[in-house]
Design a protein around this motif. Structure first.
Motif, PDB file in Angstrom:
ATOM      1  N   PRO A   1       0.795  -1.234   0.000  1.00 20.88           N
ATOM      2  CA  PRO A   1       0.000   0.000   0.000  1.00 20.88           C
ATOM      3  C   PRO A   1       0.823   1.278   0.000  1.00 20.88           C
ATOM      4  CG  PRO A   1      -0.975  -1.596   1.487  1.00 20.88           C
ATOM      5  CD  PRO A   1       0.335  -2.181   1.048  1.00 20.88           C
ATOM      6  N   ASP A   2       1.964   1.285   0.678  1.00 16.72           N
ATOM      7  CA  ASP A   2       2.768   2.504   0.754  1.00 16.72           C
ATOM      8  C   ASP A   2       3.280   2.916  -0.623  1.00 16.72           C
ATOM      9  OD1 ASP A   2       4.052   4.669   1.921  1.00 16.72           O
ATOM     10  OD2 ASP A   2       5.818   3.519   2.497  1.00 16.72           O
TER      11      ASP A   2
ATOM     12  N   SER B   1       4.558   7.391   1.952  1.00 16.90           N
ATOM     13  CA  SER B   1       3.293   8.125   1.828  1.00 16.90           C
ATOM     14  C   SER B   1       3.333   9.425   2.626  1.00 16.90           C
ATOM     15  CB  SER B   1       2.130   7.252   2.309  1.00 16.90           C
ATOM     16  OG  SER B   1       1.918   6.159   1.451  1.00 16.90           O
ATOM     17  N   THR B   2       4.049   9.439   3.748  1.00 17.97           N
ATOM     18  CA  THR B   2       4.186  10.660   4.534  1.00 17.97           C
ATOM     19  C   THR B   2       4.921  11.732   3.738  1.00 17.97           C
ATOM     20  OG1 THR B   2       4.218   9.393   6.594  1.00 17.97           O
ATOM     21  CG2 THR B   2       5.087  11.626   6.681  1.00 17.97           C
ATOM     22  N   LYS B   3       5.995  11.350   3.082  1.00 14.20           N
ATOM     23  CA  LYS B   3       6.756  12.295   2.257  1.00 14.20           C
ATOM     24  C   LYS B   3       5.877  12.864   1.145  1.00 14.20           C
ATOM     25  CE  LYS B   3      11.469  10.399   2.741  1.00 14.20           C
ATOM     26  NZ  LYS B   3      12.338  11.572   2.676  1.00 14.20           N
ATOM     27  N   VAL B   4       5.132  12.002   0.468  1.00 18.91           N
ATOM     28  CA  VAL B   4       4.298  12.462  -0.637  1.00 18.91           C
ATOM     29  C   VAL B   4       3.150  13.317  -0.112  1.00 18.91           C
ATOM     30  CG1 VAL B   4       2.864  11.737  -2.591  1.00 18.91           C
ATOM     31  CG2 VAL B   4       4.965  10.503  -2.068  1.00 18.91           C
ATOM     32  N   THR B   5       2.621  12.988   1.059  1.00 12.81           N
ATOM     33  CA  THR B   5       1.585  13.821   1.666  1.00 12.81           C
ATOM     34  C   THR B   5       2.107  15.229   1.905  1.00 12.81           C
ATOM     35  OG1 THR B   5       0.498  11.931   2.728  1.00 12.81           O
ATOM     36  CG2 THR B   5       0.059  14.106   3.663  1.00 12.81           C
TER      37      THR B   5
ATOM     38  N   VAL C   1       0.067   5.200   5.046  1.00 13.53           N
ATOM     39  CA  VAL C   1       0.642   5.546   6.353  1.00 13.53           C
ATOM     40  C   VAL C   1       0.187   4.544   7.412  1.00 13.53           C
ATOM     41  CG1 VAL C   1       0.698   7.279   8.190  1.00 13.53           C
ATOM     42  CG2 VAL C   1       0.805   8.003   5.793  1.00 13.53           C
ATOM     43  N   LYS C   2      -1.100   4.251   7.435  1.00 18.34           N
ATOM     44  CA  LYS C   2      -1.657   3.380   8.469  1.00 18.34           C
ATOM     45  C   LYS C   2      -1.075   1.974   8.405  1.00 18.34           C
ATOM     46  CE  LYS C   2      -6.041   1.695  10.348  1.00 18.34           C
ATOM     47  NZ  LYS C   2      -7.504   1.586  10.167  1.00 18.34           N
TER      48      LYS C   2
ATOM     49  N   ALA D   1       0.733  13.616   9.125  1.00 15.99           N
ATOM     50  CA  ALA D   1       0.122  13.217   7.852  1.00 15.99           C
ATOM     51  C   ALA D   1      -1.173  12.448   8.094  1.00 15.99           C
ATOM     52  CB  ALA D   1       1.103  12.369   7.045  1.00 15.99           C
ATOM     53  N   TYR D   2      -1.145  11.543   9.050  1.00 17.29           N
ATOM     54  CA  TYR D   2      -2.318  10.737   9.412  1.00 17.29           C
ATOM     55  C   TYR D   2      -3.490  11.640   9.807  1.00 17.29           C
ATOM     56  CZ  TYR D   2      -4.720   6.910  12.024  1.00 17.29           C
ATOM     57  OH  TYR D   2      -5.604   5.987  12.504  1.00 17.29           O
TER      58      TYR D   2
END
Length: 371
Positions: free
Chosen positions: A50-51, A159-163, A185-186, A203-204
């Motif tokens: 998913p990431d 995903s945090t970086k892209v967020t 992220v989750k 991010a979450y």
């Protein structure tokens, strides 16, 4: 997360974004590589999780919005785990399984959640990606640096970086993009319980109000094939306990993701600090390692598998994976190779590879009952 913690982490996240690359994001400056580009490929790593899927989909959406560049999500291997297949279906992701010749069709390539030197992707060695975004520790580069290179740092997920890139662009992501990033992220942080930094929590929290909850529920609770339970049964029957470590041989598997999924599950056994699951898929022997200790699983497995010249490996502190090519080997040599490598992993955690008890033995059951 209680409100006080959320407010404190929000402040930390704001400061992190101001100091980090995400806070300095200016698509005209940072993405100069977009000039005169027309065909964009967001390449996930092989056997995508998913990431990497969320990061690729979000970056493709972002570049289309800010530069009008049409994008394609590429991958190698298969999308095997039930949740990952559900994610592709529910979010409407259009994936393309890439062949070596396909890469020549794209004049802009991004590599997500992996690096050129990691070995777990399908980008040809002679084709340097233009964009690399990855949260794993930086590998020693064997060639020039990509035009946009954002690797490592205090992040639990790509995903945090892209967020952060999405937030800094000032654009509002559609529910499909937000839901994908949130699930990225989750899932990679075990719902903020594993390798979580203030940036991940921020991010979450930012993504949560923007997700489609019905989509998320459908992704997280898919049906699984009957073969899944047969392999789970095999893992329990073959599982061995070495002190505070469990090792399970899954045998032939229908997707390498099963190793990661069952290693996560085996780590839940009371008193266990480390879990290793191995399985055979096509011409490869796959490893997934999980640990609750201070040892860095990613560096440990990389040292044994990659630096040992057996295959490719990577990960971070509590979780890691590896692939060892076995094409051309007979069954006896394959079994000997697995025994040797598993023994080295067991020994690296201070356990004796010769001393074990069966996971489902009567002695183990009696001991658990006494506890």
């Amino acid at each position: 997360i209680v409100r006080a913690d959320a407010e404190e982490l929000h402040a930390l996240g704001e400061r992190f974004r101001r100091d980090g690359r995400g806070g300095n994001f200016d698509h005209r400056a940072d993405f100069e590589v977009l000039v005169e580009r027309h065909a964009f490929l967001a390449q996930a790593h092989d056997y995508p999780d998913p990431d990497t899927l969320a990061s690729a989909a979000a970056l493709a959406w972002l570049l289309r919005e800010i530069a009008g560049v049409e994008g394609q999500i590429g991958y190698g291997g298969i999308v095997g785990r039930a949740e990952n297949r559900a994610m592709v279906r529910v979010l409407g992701l259009k994936l393309k399984k890439m062949s070596p010749a396909d890469f020549a069709r794209y004049d802009l390539i991004a590599l997500l959640d992996t690096q050129p030197e990691s070995g777990n992707h399908s980008v040809p060695a002679e084709r340097l990606p233009d964009i690399v975004v990855d949260h794993h520790f930086a590998r020693e580069r064997s060639g020039p640096e990509p035009a946009y290179y954002d690797v490592g740092g205090e992040f639990g997920t790509t995903s945090t970086k892209v967020t952060q890139l999405v937030r800094s662009s000032g654009l509002e992501p559609p529910p499909e993009v937000a839901t994908g990033l949130f699930y990225g992220v989750k899932s990679d942080t075990a719902n903020l319980a594993r390798v979580t930094t203030p940036a991940d929590v921020e991010a979450y929290l930012w993504l949560f109000p923007r997700i489609d909850r019905a989509m998320l529920a459908e992704i997280e609770h898919p049906q699984v094939p009957l073969t899944y339970f047969r392999i789970l049964n095999k893992a329990l029957e073959r599982g061995k306990i070495y002190g505070n470590m469990i090792v399970a041989d899954l045998g032939p598997i229908y997707t390498p993701d099963l190793c990661a999924e069952l290693a996560d599950r085996l780590l839940q056994v009371e008193g266990i600090k480390h879990a290793l699951a191995t399985g055979w898929y096509e011409d490869g022997l796959f490893f997934s390692l999980r640990t609750r200790s201070r040892k860095n699983a990613g560096k440990l497995l990389h040292g044994i598998i990659a630096e040992g010249g057996f295959g490719t490996a990577g990960g971070h502190h509590p979780m890691a994976g590896a692939r060892v090519p076995v094409a051309g080997m007979g069954q006896r040599k394959r079994s000997e190779l697995r025994r040797k490598l598993v023994g080295r992993v067991i020994a690296a955690f201070g356990e004796d590879p010769q001393r074990f008890q069966r996971l489902c033995s009567e002695a183990a059951a009696d001991e658990a009952a006494r506890d």
